[in-house]
Design a protein around this motif. Structure first.
Motif, PDB file in Angstrom:
ATOM      1  N   MET A 106      -6.704   6.427  -8.235  1.00  0.00           N
ATOM      2  CA  MET A 106      -7.251   5.179  -7.370  1.00  0.00           C
ATOM      3  C   MET A 106      -7.686   4.046  -7.999  1.00  0.00           C
ATOM      4  N   ALA A 107      -7.967   4.096  -9.138  1.00  0.00           N
ATOM      5  CA  ALA A 107      -8.436   2.962  -9.871  1.00  0.00           C
ATOM      6  C   ALA A 107      -7.342   2.445 -10.773  1.00  0.00           C
ATOM      7  N   GLN A 108      -6.216   3.101 -10.676  1.00  0.00           N
ATOM      8  CA  GLN A 108      -5.138   2.577 -11.511  1.00  0.00           C
ATOM      9  C   GLN A 108      -4.461   1.317 -11.024  1.00  0.00           C
ATOM     10  N   SER A 109      -3.899   0.410 -11.902  1.00  0.00           N
ATOM     11  CA  SER A 109      -3.151  -0.557 -11.221  1.00  0.00           C
ATOM     12  C   SER A 109      -1.855  -0.656 -12.006  1.00  0.00           C
ATOM     13  N   TRP A 110      -0.599  -1.103 -11.425  1.00  0.00           N
ATOM     14  CA  TRP A 110       0.790  -1.223 -11.991  1.00  0.00           C
ATOM     15  C   TRP A 110       1.126  -2.418 -11.802  1.00  0.00           C
ATOM     16  N   SER A 111       2.004  -2.989 -12.607  1.00  0.00           N
ATOM     17  CA  SER A 111       2.618  -4.318 -12.668  1.00  0.00           C
ATOM     18  C   SER A 111       4.088  -4.413 -13.327  1.00  0.00           C
ATOM     19  N   PRO A 136       0.792  -1.161   0.054  1.00  0.00           N
ATOM     20  CA  PRO A 136      -0.056   0.174  -0.265  1.00  0.00           C
ATOM     21  C   PRO A 136       0.752   1.305   0.002  1.00  0.00           C
ATOM     22  N   TYR A 137       2.160   0.906   0.456  1.00  0.00           N
ATOM     23  CA  TYR A 137       2.868   2.252   0.303  1.00  0.00           C
ATOM     24  C   TYR A 137       3.536   2.700  -0.876  1.00  0.00           C
ATOM     25  N   VAL A 138       4.007   1.565  -1.605  1.00  0.00           N
ATOM     26  CA  VAL A 138       4.329   1.648  -3.021  1.00  0.00           C
ATOM     27  C   VAL A 138       3.216   2.273  -3.734  1.00  0.00           C
ATOM     28  N   ARG A 139       1.735   1.813  -3.346  1.00  0.00           N
ATOM     29  CA  ARG A 139       0.520   2.268  -4.380  1.00  0.00           C
ATOM     30  C   ARG A 139       0.268   3.889  -4.116  1.00  0.00           C
ATOM     31  N   LYS A 140       0.600   4.336  -2.701  1.00  0.00           N
ATOM     32  CA  LYS A 140       0.350   5.552  -2.414  1.00  0.00           C
ATOM     33  C   LYS A 140       1.334   6.405  -3.298  1.00  0.00           C
ATOM     34  N   CYS A 141       2.550   5.931  -3.373  1.00  0.00           N
ATOM     35  CA  CYS A 141       3.530   6.756  -4.162  1.00  0.00           C
ATOM     36  C   CYS A 141       2.998   6.872  -5.640  1.00  0.00           C
ATOM     37  N   MET A 142       2.749   5.667  -6.194  1.00  0.00           N
ATOM     38  CA  MET A 142       2.154   5.632  -7.546  1.00  0.00           C
ATOM     39  C   MET A 142       0.892   6.527  -7.726  1.00  0.00           C
ATOM     40  N   VAL A 143       0.035   6.257  -6.785  1.00  0.00           N
ATOM     41  CA  VAL A 143      -1.113   7.315  -6.865  1.00  0.00           C
ATOM     42  C   VAL A 143      -0.686   8.804  -7.037  1.00  0.00           C
ATOM     43  N   THR A 144       0.167   9.272  -6.071  1.00  0.00           N
ATOM     44  CA  THR A 144       0.609  10.429  -6.016  1.00  0.00           C
ATOM     45  C   THR A 144       1.088  10.943  -7.203  1.00  0.00           C
ATOM     46  N   ALA A 145       1.858   9.874  -7.990  1.00  0.00           N
ATOM     47  CA  ALA A 145       2.711  10.183  -9.297  1.00  0.00           C
ATOM     48  C   ALA A 145       1.528  10.322 -10.200  1.00  0.00           C
ATOM     49  N   ALA A 204     -18.110   5.378   4.098  1.00  0.00           N
ATOM     50  CA  ALA A 204     -18.257   4.634   2.794  1.00  0.00           C
ATOM     51  C   ALA A 204     -18.856   5.902   1.881  1.00  0.00           C
ATOM     52  N   GLN A 205     -19.706   6.721   2.260  1.00  0.00           N
ATOM     53  CA  GLN A 205     -20.330   7.672   1.376  1.00  0.00           C
ATOM     54  C   GLN A 205     -19.414   8.672   1.100  1.00  0.00           C
ATOM     55  N   ALA A 206     -18.725   9.309   2.277  1.00  0.00           N
ATOM     56  CA  ALA A 206     -17.946  10.275   2.259  1.00  0.00           C
ATOM     57  C   ALA A 206     -16.643   9.927   1.355  1.00  0.00           C
ATOM     58  N   SER A 207     -16.160   8.897   1.416  1.00  0.00           N
ATOM     59  CA  SER A 207     -14.930   8.415   0.840  1.00  0.00           C
ATOM     60  C   SER A 207     -15.113   7.996  -0.851  1.00  0.00           C
ATOM     61  N   ALA A 208     -16.335   7.956  -0.954  1.00  0.00           N
ATOM     62  CA  ALA A 208     -16.649   7.384  -2.508  1.00  0.00           C
ATOM     63  C   ALA A 208     -16.007   7.927  -3.624  1.00  0.00           C
ATOM     64  N   ALA A 209     -15.899   9.388  -3.501  1.00  0.00           N
ATOM     65  CA  ALA A 209     -15.517  10.007  -4.607  1.00  0.00           C
ATOM     66  C   ALA A 209     -13.896  10.082  -4.646  1.00  0.00           C
ATOM     67  N   THR A 210     -13.342   9.939  -3.359  1.00  0.00           N
ATOM     68  CA  THR A 210     -11.817   9.692  -3.334  1.00  0.00           C
ATOM     69  C   THR A 210     -11.526   8.422  -4.045  1.00  0.00           C
ATOM     70  N   LEU A 211     -12.078   7.244  -3.686  1.00  0.00           N
ATOM     71  CA  LEU A 211     -11.800   6.129  -4.415  1.00  0.00           C
ATOM     72  C   LEU A 211     -12.240   5.931  -5.759  1.00  0.00           C
TER      73      LEU A 211
END
Length: 201
Positions: free
Chosen positions: A195-200, A10-19, A183-190
């Motif tokens: 956030m929908a990206q995936s990296w491999s 999740p910490y790598v994901r945090k960096c990649m979402v930021t990027a 759940a309702q408040a965070s829906a727009a963030t998620l």
């Protein structure tokens, strides 16, 4: 730029979402890594004595760790859109980042206890304490949905990555059912494209 990468960190994901938010993701090369608290990856240790991911290498060869430092570096490179420069808004964003990181710390420590430590040595009360820390953190966010009404920043990004990790590793917590305001408040963030990206690799 390069980052030692694990698709489930999740910490790598945090960096990649930021990027991704800053338009920098395509400039980062993903390096294979097998970070483990016991069987340490020598390729990571060669650059980061802690042997953890994310470990980040800038274009001029400077090595950065951990995710907080890397995200702040990326934010500066991307002209500071994810972290307010000063004042109460900055401290709120940084505090929410700490809360998100704390949820992740608790989740990872509980997972290590259940999946890495030999069964005969496991401490159920330790796991229960970490899961309780997750619940009290989610309850706090559930009580303060207004936090998600602010301009998107690194704190909300980190909370989003923490919720993503709970979906991945702790579906039994059913956080959406137990914390409906969150759940309702965070829906727009998620739902953000980052956030929908995936990296491999």
């Amino acid at each position: 730029m390069k980052i030692y990468f694990s698709p489930t960190s999740p910490y790598v994901r945090k960096c990649m979402v930021t990027a991704h938010e800053l338009g920098l993701a395509d400039l980062i090369e993903l390096l294979p890594a097998s970070a483990h608290p016991v069987t340490r990856d020598a390729s990571i240790v060669a650059n980061n004595p802690l042997g953890k991911v994310p470990t980040f290498i800038t274009d001029d060869g400077q090595v950065l760790y951990d995710s907080r430092v890397i995200c702040e570096y990326l934010n500066a490179l991307g002209h500071g859109r994810l972290l307010p420069a000063e004042g109460p808004a900055r401290w709120e964003a940084l505090t929410l980042q700490s809360l998100g990181d704390g949820i992740l710390d608790a989740a990872l420590l509980a997972r290590y206890e259940n999946n890495v430590r030999p069964q005969a040595l496991r401490w159920p009360d330790w796991v229960a304490g970490k899961i309780d820390a997750i619940h009290t953190s989610l309850a706090h966010l559930n009580q303060h949905p207004e936090l998600f009404a602010k301009d998107f920043h690194l704190g909300l990004l980190t909370i989003g990555c923490a919720l993503w990790y709970l979906d991945l590793r702790y579906p039994e917590l059913a956080w959406r059912d137990n914390y409906p305001a969150l759940a309702q408040a965070s829906a727009a963030t998620l739902a953000r494209s980052s956030m929908a990206q995936s990296w491999s690799l």
